[in-house]
Design an enzyme around this catalytic site. Structure first.
Site, PDB file in Angstrom:
ATOM      1  N   ARG A 104       0.846  -1.194   0.000  1.00 11.16           N
ATOM      2  CA  ARG A 104       0.000   0.000   0.000  1.00 11.16           C
ATOM      3  C   ARG A 104       0.882   1.245   0.000  1.00 11.16           C
ATOM      4  O   ARG A 104       1.719   1.410   0.881  1.00 11.16           O
ATOM      5  CB  ARG A 104      -0.891  -0.024   1.243  1.00 11.16           C
ATOM      6  CG  ARG A 104      -1.974   1.032   1.238  1.00 11.16           C
ATOM      7  CD  ARG A 104      -2.839   0.901   2.473  1.00 11.16           C
ATOM      8  NE  ARG A 104      -3.631  -0.310   2.427  1.00 11.16           N
ATOM      9  CZ  ARG A 104      -4.824  -0.398   1.856  1.00 11.16           C
ATOM     10  NH1 ARG A 104      -5.372   0.658   1.296  1.00 11.16           N
ATOM     11  NH2 ARG A 104      -5.484  -1.527   1.844  1.00 11.16           N
ATOM     12  N   THR A 108      -0.745   7.662  -1.067  1.00 16.97           N
ATOM     13  CA  THR A 108      -2.048   7.577  -1.763  1.00 16.97           C
ATOM     14  C   THR A 108      -2.945   6.500  -1.135  1.00 16.97           C
ATOM     15  O   THR A 108      -4.151   6.485  -1.370  1.00 16.97           O
ATOM     16  CB  THR A 108      -1.850   7.204  -3.244  1.00 16.97           C
ATOM     17  OG1 THR A 108      -1.311   5.886  -3.302  1.00 16.97           O
ATOM     18  CG2 THR A 108      -0.930   8.170  -3.944  1.00 16.97           C
ATOM     19  N   ASP A 200      -3.478 -12.078  12.161  1.00 14.72           N
ATOM     20  CA  ASP A 200      -2.756 -11.816  10.910  1.00 14.72           C
ATOM     21  C   ASP A 200      -2.354 -13.159  10.290  1.00 14.72           C
ATOM     22  O   ASP A 200      -1.518 -13.884  10.834  1.00 14.72           O
ATOM     23  CB  ASP A 200      -1.517 -10.967  11.191  1.00 14.72           C
ATOM     24  CG  ASP A 200      -0.846 -10.535   9.894  1.00 14.72           C
ATOM     25  OD1 ASP A 200      -0.817  -9.325   9.628  1.00 14.72           O
ATOM     26  OD2 ASP A 200      -0.360 -11.416   9.135  1.00 14.72           O
ATOM     27  N   ASP A 203       1.482 -13.613   9.509  1.00 14.01           N
ATOM     28  CA  ASP A 203       2.285 -13.803  10.721  1.00 14.01           C
ATOM     29  C   ASP A 203       2.060 -15.190  11.315  1.00 14.01           C
ATOM     30  O   ASP A 203       2.994 -15.843  11.764  1.00 14.01           O
ATOM     31  CB  ASP A 203       1.932 -12.735  11.774  1.00 14.01           C
ATOM     32  CG  ASP A 203       2.583 -11.396  11.462  1.00 14.01           C
ATOM     33  OD1 ASP A 203       3.483 -11.342  10.605  1.00 14.01           O
ATOM     34  OD2 ASP A 203       2.160 -10.390  12.070  1.00 14.01           O
TER      35      ASP A 203
HETATM   36  N1  URA Z   1      -5.337  -9.656   7.030  1.00 14.60           N
HETATM   37  C1  URA Z   1      -5.153 -10.585   7.997  1.00 14.60           C
HETATM   38  O1  URA Z   1      -4.174 -11.350   7.979  1.00 14.60           O
HETATM   39  N2  URA Z   1      -6.066 -10.652   8.995  1.00 14.60           N
HETATM   40  C2  URA Z   1      -7.144  -9.859   9.052  1.00 14.60           C
HETATM   41  O2  URA Z   1      -7.954  -9.993   9.970  1.00 14.60           O
HETATM   42  C3  URA Z   1      -7.311  -8.892   8.038  1.00 14.60           C
HETATM   43  C4  URA Z   1      -6.387  -8.805   7.044  1.00 14.60           C
END
Ligand code: URA
Length: 209
Positions: A104, A108, A200, A203
């Site tokens: 990202r 912008t 995530d 992760d």
């Molecule tokens: N990306 C992720 O890994 N988890 C989320 O909850 C949202 C985006």
């Protein structure tokens, strides 16, 4: 409008529970994501066309069905999409794999492509885009745009968990794309994480923080 298919299978629901659980470590998380992707491959390929070929069983000659030369491409969005590739390939071993990486732009806030390596005949293939967490939908929307810019016309999006907000974004931007999702969750929180979600995905797959 493309269809939204939410998996309704006890095996997927069971595995998803342990994928969500914060006490599940990376090794088990990876294995479970792979298994769910494998089960989802079954549903995603449900409408592949078939043709008859002649074979001979030990008893007699007969006609029997095979997949009709449909060429598939599996496109993980980096990095979390990688977690679903092996499961898909275990069911679809002849598929080619392309990769799309996005970041990202801090100013912008628009997704910018930093990596894209696709099968050369992408316009002839049915593409299965892998994005485990469909949160705001921004990355999946941009990745599908990049694929269409390169000639792709036949695209399905496969996610583990989707927020209603992300589904809406894809439906509006890409009404030709069917979405396959293991579970549709409640909402996004203020940090654009899916609730209840799984945290995530990148992760948790790769043991980073
Ligand atoms: N990306 C992720 O890994 N988890 C989320 O909850 C949202 C985006």
């Amino acid at each position: 409008m493309g269809k939204v298919v939410e998996m309704n299978h006890p095996l997927i629901k069971h595995k998803l529970t342990f994928i969500r659980d914060k006490n599940t470590g990376s090794k088990e998380f990876r294995e479970l994501v792979k298994e769910v992707a494998m089960l989802m491959a079954y549903e995603v390929t449900r409408d592949l066309p078939l043709r008859d070929i002649e074979i001979e069983t030990p008893i007699t000659k007969t006609k029997s069905e095979v997949i009709s030369g449909k060429k598939l491409g599996i496109i993980p969005i980096l990095r979390a999409g990688l977690g679903m590739v092996d499961g898909m390939l275990s069911i679809l071993p002849a598929a080619k794999v392309g990769h799309v990486g996005l970041y990202r732009d801090p100013e912008t806030l628009e997704p910018v492509e930093y990596y894209c390596k696709l099968p050369t005949d992408v316009e002839e293939r049915e593409l299965i885009v892998l994005d485990p967490m469909l949160a705001t939908g921004g990355s999946a929307k941009a990745a599908i745009n990049f694929l269409k810019d390169r000639g792709a016309t036949n695209i399905k999006l496969v996610c583990l968990i989707a927020a209603p907000e992300g589904i809406k974004v894809i439906e509006e931007a890409h009404p030709d794309v069917d979405i396959y999702v293991a579970a549709i969750d409640e909402k996004l929180n203020d940090h654009a994480y899916i609730v209840p979600g799984l945290g995530d995905a990148g992760d948790r797959l790769f043991g980073t923080k």
